[in-house]
Design an enzyme around this catalytic site. Structure first.
Site, mmCIF file in Angstrom:
data_model
loop_
_atom_site.group_PDB
_atom_site.id
_atom_site.type_symbol
_atom_site.label_atom_id
_atom_site.label_comp_id
_atom_site.label_asym_id
_atom_site.label_seq_id
_atom_site.Cartn_x
_atom_site.Cartn_y
_atom_site.Cartn_z
ATOM 1 C CB THR A 139 134.962 8.332 7.168
ATOM 2 O OG1 THR A 139 136.428 7.226 6.400
ATOM 3 C CG2 THR A 139 134.183 7.472 7.676
ATOM 4 C CG ASP A 140 139.156 6.178 4.094
ATOM 5 O OD1 ASP A 140 138.725 6.726 4.796
ATOM 6 O OD2 ASP A 140 140.540 6.274 3.357
ATOM 7 C CD GLU A 141 138.925 5.752 10.021
ATOM 8 O OE1 GLU A 141 138.456 5.933 11.574
ATOM 9 O OE2 GLU A 141 139.495 7.345 10.168
ATOM 10 C CE1 TYR A 165 133.943 9.247 12.476
ATOM 11 C CE2 TYR A 165 136.292 8.285 11.153
ATOM 12 C CZ TYR A 165 134.977 8.945 11.218
ATOM 13 O OH TYR A 165 134.693 9.607 10.000
ATOM 14 C CE LYS A 169 130.712 9.332 9.106
ATOM 15 N NZ LYS A 169 129.977 11.033 8.030
HETATM 16 P P1 NAD Z 1 134.683 17.483 12.777
HETATM 17 O O1 NAD Z 1 135.158 17.018 13.578
HETATM 18 O O2 NAD Z 1 136.264 18.773 12.249
HETATM 19 O O3 NAD Z 1 133.872 19.094 12.963
HETATM 20 C C1 NAD Z 1 132.236 18.583 12.522
HETATM 21 C C2 NAD Z 1 131.749 19.360 12.988
HETATM 22 O O4 NAD Z 1 129.834 18.758 13.462
HETATM 23 C C3 NAD Z 1 131.370 20.022 14.400
HETATM 24 O O5 NAD Z 1 131.442 21.681 13.937
HETATM 25 C C4 NAD Z 1 130.533 19.915 15.485
HETATM 26 O O6 NAD Z 1 130.681 20.699 16.074
HETATM 27 C C5 NAD Z 1 128.933 19.749 14.390
HETATM 28 N N1 NAD Z 1 128.603 18.436 14.915
HETATM 29 C C6 NAD Z 1 128.714 17.861 16.047
HETATM 30 N N2 NAD Z 1 127.603 16.696 16.569
HETATM 31 C C7 NAD Z 1 126.279 17.209 16.372
HETATM 32 C C8 NAD Z 1 124.755 17.385 16.260
HETATM 33 N N3 NAD Z 1 124.944 16.262 16.999
HETATM 34 N N4 NAD Z 1 124.635 18.425 15.531
HETATM 35 C C9 NAD Z 1 124.791 18.770 15.161
HETATM 36 N N5 NAD Z 1 126.397 19.327 15.011
HETATM 37 C C10 NAD Z 1 127.354 18.790 15.344
HETATM 38 O O7 NAD Z 1 134.654 16.620 11.073
HETATM 39 P P2 NAD Z 1 135.147 17.357 10.301
HETATM 40 O O8 NAD Z 1 135.980 16.088 10.221
HETATM 41 O O9 NAD Z 1 135.707 18.411 9.124
HETATM 42 O O10 NAD Z 1 134.347 15.469 9.440
HETATM 43 C C11 NAD Z 1 133.353 16.450 8.602
HETATM 44 C C12 NAD Z 1 132.370 15.143 8.307
HETATM 45 O O11 NAD Z 1 133.274 14.425 6.963
HETATM 46 C C13 NAD Z 1 132.410 13.700 8.560
HETATM 47 O O12 NAD Z 1 131.309 13.088 8.833
HETATM 48 C C14 NAD Z 1 133.635 12.988 8.941
HETATM 49 O O13 NAD Z 1 133.203 11.811 9.515
HETATM 50 C C15 NAD Z 1 133.452 13.093 7.442
HETATM 51 N N6 NAD Z 1 134.452 12.823 6.936
HETATM 52 C C16 NAD Z 1 135.806 13.280 7.497
HETATM 53 C C17 NAD Z 1 137.713 12.692 7.206
HETATM 54 C C18 NAD Z 1 138.964 13.595 8.029
HETATM 55 O O14 NAD Z 1 139.714 13.157 7.162
HETATM 56 N N7 NAD Z 1 138.700 14.651 8.700
HETATM 57 C C19 NAD Z 1 137.653 12.593 6.150
HETATM 58 C C20 NAD Z 1 136.422 11.612 5.667
HETATM 59 C C21 NAD Z 1 135.046 11.822 6.498
HETATM 60 O O1 DAU Z 2 140.628 7.887 6.773
HETATM 61 C C1 DAU Z 2 139.112 9.254 7.406
HETATM 62 C C2 DAU Z 2 139.368 9.348 8.158
HETATM 63 O O2 DAU Z 2 140.694 10.104 8.967
HETATM 64 C C3 DAU Z 2 138.294 10.529 9.188
HETATM 65 O O3 DAU Z 2 137.318 9.450 8.954
HETATM 66 C C4 DAU Z 2 138.201 10.636 10.038
HETATM 67 O O4 DAU Z 2 137.007 11.322 10.577
HETATM 68 C C5 DAU Z 2 139.678 11.793 10.510
HETATM 69 O O5 DAU Z 2 139.742 12.139 12.274
HETATM 70 C C6 DAU Z 2 141.096 10.215 9.732
HETATM 71 O O6 DAU Z 2 140.805 10.013 10.820
HETATM 72 P P1 DAU Z 2 142.595 9.578 11.461
HETATM 73 O O7 DAU Z 2 142.105 8.088 12.873
HETATM 74 O O8 DAU Z 2 142.844 8.547 9.960
HETATM 75 O O9 DAU Z 2 143.286 10.380 11.436
HETATM 76 P P2 DAU Z 2 144.783 11.357 12.553
HETATM 77 O O10 DAU Z 2 144.411 12.347 12.002
HETATM 78 O O11 DAU Z 2 143.618 11.040 13.693
HETATM 79 O O12 DAU Z 2 145.238 10.068 12.355
HETATM 80 C C7 DAU Z 2 146.581 9.998 11.287
HETATM 81 C C8 DAU Z 2 147.000 8.712 11.581
HETATM 82 O O13 DAU Z 2 148.239 9.032 12.011
HETATM 83 C C9 DAU Z 2 146.587 7.721 11.540
HETATM 84 O O14 DAU Z 2 146.964 6.793 11.950
HETATM 85 C C10 DAU Z 2 147.272 7.932 13.443
HETATM 86 C C11 DAU Z 2 148.040 8.748 13.525
HETATM 87 N N1 DAU Z 2 148.438 9.550 14.826
HETATM 88 C C12 DAU Z 2 147.456 10.261 14.664
HETATM 89 C C13 DAU Z 2 147.340 11.487 16.011
HETATM 90 C C14 DAU Z 2 146.830 12.195 16.557
HETATM 91 C C15 DAU Z 2 149.576 9.888 15.546
HETATM 92 O O15 DAU Z 2 150.688 8.894 15.153
HETATM 93 N N2 DAU Z 2 149.719 10.683 16.203
HETATM 94 C C16 DAU Z 2 149.649 10.946 16.645
HETATM 95 O O16 DAU Z 2 149.098 12.132 17.200
#
Ligand code: NAD
Ligand code: DAU
Length: 372
Positions: A139-141, A165, A169
């Site tokens: 992730t970019d975080e 988190y 990562k």
């Molecule tokens: P998500 O939470 O939707 O899905 C995570 C999946 O991993 C789920 O299916 C869960 O059951 C499985 N899981 C969790 N713990 C596990 C374990 N111990 N063993 C096996 N399976 C397990 O997550 P996502 O949003 O799809 O993110 C996927 C990946 O991409 C993550 O590594 C996250 O850090 C990365 N990522 C997410 C975003 C985003 O915007 N969502 C952006 C950048 C990177």
């Molecule tokens: O940048 C990549 C990341 O993006 C991934 O690594 C994470 O797995 C993914 O969950 C996401 O993280 P964020 O914290 O940015 O996503 P989230 O949707 O939780 O929140 C997006 C923005 O909105 C953040 O600034 C927090 C804000 N927010 C979020 C929620 C859930 C609100 O203002 N209100 C809300 O209820």
């Protein structure tokens, strides 16, 4: 050579979209999903893949080294795409333990298993080491936070994670790097910005807002709502990973982003306007979602409610994807306008998917459907 992929976390949001992308684009390849089905994992996300003979699902934990080793051998896996993680920042603040276990120990376990089977014990036709790739989805975080005028994150930006988190990562990214430099594991890492699209779990901002509008519930905006995220349609993330697998160099990291920065409050207002508009264009929606304000007035924005800020809330993320563009030809395909419309339509057309998550019944539904 056809690929046999192990997709960890393939029942989650991005993992399941990646599975659909891959099966569609590379029908000769074999996919095994390993997923623990935590609260975020949902077999309904993989429903259309279940009938594909090249698709297997295994319920299990990435911390189970024996299980991972057996899968690498039995399925002759040559490519791991590692999505499995605890992914929600808010949950990492209230309960970091699961993040340390899955994101750090889980990644370490996968690396140990991959090294053992692919490097120490190669079982390929005389090839040593076995031709393989371990792709780590990050992730970019991990880069921390930016001020309004700062340049976007590059692959050389120093790591400065701010939440449990992102710290977990970052830790996993370092382990992946170390397994390349120390043991010669063929690894790549991608650091991606915020994804949106189908199957996005409704605790995250975009799906939460769409669903709350339809249910006439408050739209919680943390702090002043001026935090900025760089949004990417999830299929473009899958495409970026595909390019890294094909053209990326071992040991390298690649930034993947949308070049699409939005303040949270602006994105929420945009979604309100788009849902209101959808109700105007399709009168059936008012019958389907009678509680929605969009059904009686185009005033969903009045649901916006400013709430207490997330502790340690990062102000701005932005990805500079120049390296990925130059070296592997990455460029997002979906425009934000079309991507967010597709996403809103997906939630309007897949009410059963999110209703069953909201009422918790999807676990039972999935058990009945697939007997896992
Ligand atoms: P998500 O939470 O939707 O899905 C995570 C999946 O991993 C789920 O299916 C869960 O059951 C499985 N899981 C969790 N713990 C596990 C374990 N111990 N063993 C096996 N399976 C397990 O997550 P996502 O949003 O799809 O993110 C996927 C990946 O991409 C993550 O590594 C996250 O850090 C990365 N990522 C997410 C975003 C985003 O915007 N969502 C952006 C950048 C990177
Ligand atoms: O940048 C990549 C990341 O993006 C991934 O690594 C994470 O797995 C993914 O969950 C996401 O993280 P964020 O914290 O940015 O996503 P989230 O949707 O939780 O929140 C997006 C923005 O909105 C953040 O600034 C927090 C804000 N927010 C979020 C929620 C859930 C609100 O203002 N209100 C809300 O209820």
């Amino acid at each position: 050579m056809n690929k046999s992929l192990l997709i960890t976390g393939g029942a989650g949001f991005i993992g399941s979209n990646f599975v659909h992308y891959w099966l569609n684009k590379y029908p000769e390849d074999t996919i095994t999903v390993l997923d623990a089905l935590t609260y975020a994992g949902n077999l309904a996300n993989l429903e259309s893949a279940q009938s594909n003979p090249n698709f297997n699902f295994v319920k299990g934990n990435i911390c189970d080294q024996e299980l991972v080793e057996n899968l690498l051998i039995e399925k002759t896996i040559n490519t791991i795409v590692h999505f499995a993680a605890e992914s929600h920042v808010d949950r990492s603040i209230t309960g970091p333990d699961a993040f340390i276990k899955t994101n750090i120990i889980g990644t370490y376990t996968l690396l140990k298993a991959a090294k053992k089977i692919w490097i120490d014990n190669p079982k390929s036709e005389g090839k040593s080491p076995f031709e393989h790739r371990f792709h780590h989805v990050s992730t970019d975080e991990v880069y921390g936070t930016l001020n309004a005028d700062d340049p976007a994150f590059t692959e050389n930006t120093a790591y400065a994670p701010n939440s449990p988190y992102s710290a977990s990562k970052a830790s996993s990214d370092h382990l992946v790097r170390a397994y390349h430099h120390t043991y010669g594991l063929n690894v790549t890492t991608s650091n991606c910005s915020n994804n949106y699209g189908p199957f996005h779990f409704p605790e995250k901002l975009i799906p939460l807002v769409i669903i709350n509008i339809l249910n006439n519930k408050a739209l919680p905006i943390y702090g002043d709502g001026k935090q900025i995220r760089d949004w990417l349609y999830v299929e473009d993330h899958a495409y970026g990973i595909d390019l890294v697998l094909k053209k990326g160099k071992a040991g390298e990291t690649y930034n993947i982003g949308g070049n699409n920065e939005w303040a949270n409050i602006d994105i929420v207002k945009t979604i309100c306007g788009m849902v209101d508009q959808a109700f105007k264009e399709n009168k059936e929606l008012a019958i389907q979602f009678p509680k929605a304000l969009s059904a009686i007035s185009d005033n969903s924005e009045s649901l916006i409610s400013y709430v207490k800020d997330r502790p340690g809330h990062d102000r701005r993320y932005a990805i500079d994807a120049t390296k990925s563009q130059k070296e592997i030809g990455y460029k997002p395909v979906e425009s934000f306008d079309s991507g967010i419309k597709k996403t809103i339509n997906w939630y309007l057309n897949n009410t059963q998917w999110w209703l069953s998550i909201l009422d918790g019944s999807y676990q039972d539904w999935v058990k009945q459907q697939y007997k896992y």
